[in-house]
Motif scaffolding. Sequence first.
Motif, PDB file in Angstrom:
ATOM      1  N   GLU A 154       0.837  -1.198   0.000  1.00 20.70           N
ATOM      2  CA  GLU A 154       0.000   0.000   0.000  1.00 20.70           C
ATOM      3  C   GLU A 154       0.872   1.248   0.000  1.00 20.70           C
ATOM      4  N   ALA A 155       0.318   2.327  -0.525  1.00 23.78           N
ATOM      5  CA  ALA A 155       1.063   3.591  -0.537  1.00 23.78           C
ATOM      6  C   ALA A 155       0.072   4.743  -0.637  1.00 23.78           C
ATOM      7  N   ALA A 156       0.563   5.924  -0.275  1.00 20.37           N
ATOM      8  CA  ALA A 156      -0.247   7.146  -0.370  1.00 20.37           C
ATOM      9  C   ALA A 156       0.678   8.303  -0.721  1.00 20.37           C
ATOM     10  N   GLU A 157       0.226   9.186  -1.616  1.00 23.64           N
ATOM     11  CA  GLU A 157       1.036  10.345  -2.019  1.00 23.64           C
ATOM     12  C   GLU A 157       0.106  11.483  -2.404  1.00 23.64           C
ATOM     13  N   PHE A 158       0.394  12.680  -1.889  1.00 26.63           N
ATOM     14  CA  PHE A 158      -0.347  13.874  -2.277  1.00 26.63           C
ATOM     15  C   PHE A 158       0.497  14.637  -3.284  1.00 26.63           C
ATOM     16  N   ALA A 159      -0.037  14.855  -4.493  1.00 29.11           N
ATOM     17  CA  ALA A 159       0.748  15.498  -5.554  1.00 29.11           C
ATOM     18  C   ALA A 159      -0.208  16.059  -6.600  1.00 29.11           C
ATOM     19  N   LEU A 160       0.387  16.777  -7.577  1.00 30.15           N
ATOM     20  CA  LEU A 160      -0.362  17.277  -8.724  1.00 30.15           C
ATOM     21  C   LEU A 160      -0.489  16.176  -9.763  1.00 30.15           C
ATOM     22  N   GLY A 161      -1.665  16.080 -10.383  1.00 34.29           N
ATOM     23  CA  GLY A 161      -1.845  15.102 -11.439  1.00 34.29           C
ATOM     24  C   GLY A 161      -1.064  15.500 -12.685  1.00 34.29           C
ATOM     25  N   THR A 162      -0.405  14.534 -13.318  1.00 36.72           N
ATOM     26  CA  THR A 162       0.395  14.831 -14.511  1.00 36.72           C
ATOM     27  C   THR A 162      -0.476  15.145 -15.722  1.00 36.72           C
ATOM     28  N   VAL A 163      -1.714  14.659 -15.725  1.00 37.82           N
ATOM     29  CA  VAL A 163      -2.619  14.922 -16.849  1.00 37.82           C
ATOM     30  C   VAL A 163      -3.583  16.056 -16.514  1.00 37.82           C
ATOM     31  N   SER A 164      -4.241  15.962 -15.332  1.00 39.15           N
ATOM     32  CA  SER A 164      -5.235  16.966 -14.946  1.00 39.15           C
ATOM     33  C   SER A 164      -4.622  18.217 -14.341  1.00 39.15           C
ATOM     34  N   HIS A 165      -3.373  18.096 -13.823  1.00 39.79           N
ATOM     35  CA  HIS A 165      -2.695  19.201 -13.125  1.00 39.79           C
ATOM     36  C   HIS A 165      -3.516  19.713 -11.946  1.00 39.79           C
ATOM     37  N   ARG A 166      -4.286  18.821 -11.323  1.00 37.55           N
ATOM     38  CA  ARG A 166      -5.069  19.156 -10.139  1.00 37.55           C
ATOM     39  C   ARG A 166      -4.493  18.422  -8.941  1.00 37.55           C
ATOM     40  N   PRO A 167      -4.398  19.072  -7.789  1.00 35.39           N
ATOM     41  CA  PRO A 167      -3.836  18.396  -6.619  1.00 35.39           C
ATOM     42  C   PRO A 167      -4.799  17.359  -6.065  1.00 35.39           C
ATOM     43  N   GLY A 168      -4.251  16.314  -5.484  1.00 36.16           N
ATOM     44  CA  GLY A 168      -5.087  15.286  -4.888  1.00 36.16           C
ATOM     45  C   GLY A 168      -4.258  14.256  -4.157  1.00 36.16           C
ATOM     46  N   LEU A 169      -4.953  13.396  -3.414  1.00 35.82           N
ATOM     47  CA  LEU A 169      -4.316  12.315  -2.664  1.00 35.82           C
ATOM     48  C   LEU A 169      -4.456  11.030  -3.471  1.00 35.82           C
ATOM     49  N   PHE A 170      -3.319  10.390  -3.787  1.00 37.28           N
ATOM     50  CA  PHE A 170      -3.292   9.146  -4.537  1.00 37.28           C
ATOM     51  C   PHE A 170      -3.106   7.994  -3.559  1.00 37.28           C
ATOM     52  N   LEU A 171      -4.092   7.081  -3.503  1.00 34.72           N
ATOM     53  CA  LEU A 171      -4.044   5.890  -2.651  1.00 34.72           C
ATOM     54  C   LEU A 171      -3.889   4.674  -3.550  1.00 34.72           C
ATOM     55  N   SER A 172      -2.899   3.821  -3.292  1.00 38.61           N
ATOM     56  CA  SER A 172      -2.602   2.710  -4.194  1.00 38.61           C
ATOM     57  C   SER A 172      -2.477   1.411  -3.418  1.00 38.61           C
TER      58      SER A 172
END
Length: 567
Positions: A154-172
């Motif tokens: 599991e992992a989590a990262e808060f970053a800008l989307g490379t396509v949407s360029h919108r910030p968000g939390l990525f949970l994997s």
Amino acid sequence: MTESLFVFAAFARLSRRIQALSALAAVVGLGLVVATFHLVYNQALEGLRQDVHTSAQLRASALQSEIDKQRAVPAVLAADSDVRAALESPDPVRLNGISAKLENLRHETHGAVIYLLDKKGVAVAASNWTQPESFVGSSYGFRRYFTDAVRQTEAAEFALGTVSHRPGLFLSHSVVADRHVIGVVVVKLEFDALETDWSRLRDTAFVTNSDHKVIVTAHDAWRFKSPPVAAPDQVSQALDIKGMNGWQLHVYRSAEAARAAGLAASAILLLLEVLLAGAIVWTLRRRQNLRLKAQSDQAYLTRLERDVGERTHALRYANDKLSEEIEERRNAQARLNALQADLVQANKLAQLGQITAGVAHEINQPLATIRALADNALSGLKPAGIKANLETIVRMSDRIGHITGELRAFSRKATGESQPTSLSEAVEGSILLTHSRLKSHKVRFQRPKIDAGLRVWGERVRLEQVLVNLLQNAFEAVETAANPSVTLRLEDQEDIVRLIVEDNGPGLPDAIKTALFIPFKTTKPKGLGLGLVIARDIVSDFGGELMADIDVTIGARFIVSLRKAST
């Protein structure tokens, strides 16, 4: 001349004394004003700190609840057999089916986007597969949420989307087959709605990550930068977000309200001191004028008596003017008698103020005694009346004990575990806790008869919390109704028990019907908009459901569905 100098000297001594007392009173008064400001300010500031702490806890709970809900999505998808099959045999038809499945799931979970990466980090399916900004075909192997999920599941990262360029939390979450990672499921969670709600509140709220950079905020200029430092006139609170390593929620609020409360209290006290000082000065001046007048009159009387004596003595040696002197003496005596009468009257008026207070005090004592004796006489009862009163006291004591026991049980911290729970006990407890609202508003309340052996899956404390919330909302809704009525109904189905709370109030506004279970959405001026949200989460934890019937035409109707438990 001598008498005038004496009066002037006495006036000067009195003035100096008054000036000294006035100066001392001014110093003491200013000290009290300053002390009052600090006392009220500190009390208001402490209350403000408690409010900020409560606000931070509520916001942290809402944020954590949203993250926890989304965190389960990649874990469930990683165990899905269709997802594994699509990664092992990635043909276009199968991958398109996975994309459609992710799209439907995104609508249900309200996430930003859900996508599936192969073992190289290339997106092979995505919930936005039909949109121009589709992630399908994009490579995310360089992302930390991909590499960390491959390494540690599991992992989590808060970053800008490379396509949407919108910030968000990525949970994997990694997808494993035959002990090998064959892909990674990723859910992106955006906080636009939460940030918009925060921007409407009077507090300044934001979230920082483990690098102490701002990530969730209503101010885009702050994002990914060091957080602003709280001003000296602000109250701040920082809380850790559980399950998110290094995340902290920060809340700032201006302390201007506490300062205004201190200034208002000080101003009121200062005004009272000024009024009191004015009354004291007026009283002292009046007493001083009366004293000076009495001294002047006494001097005049002394001089007059001396003149009368001199003239009387002269009359003894002036027989030819005897008649004239006698007449003058009579006139003088008449003036003396009139002046003495005036002085006596003035003295009586001066004493009247002092006598009045004493007479009032003396009258109050016998009045109090008469009142006490009358009350004792009225309290005399026959033995039968005394026994009835004592039996009533015993019943009221038992009821008070029952109520306090129910309050003590209600305030006890819940265990968080579901178990077979008596539905009748939970309903009785919630009705008892809300009985005062029912009684004060004269509400006609109808309730069902529940079998004592009927049990449902839940926990009594938390189930009472749900029912108390619904009943209080219903009682508040019918406050302005002509014939206020609240009904609690029971529908016993095969495996489900439904509790229905209805009222004949004004009903739910159209704007609220679609936002009932959204945090911080409320029509109450002092409400936080979290009661129904928390109640629905509790019922969901029991394996049940809380919903509102938005099709009713009169009042409001809420339905609690609970699973039956085997006896």
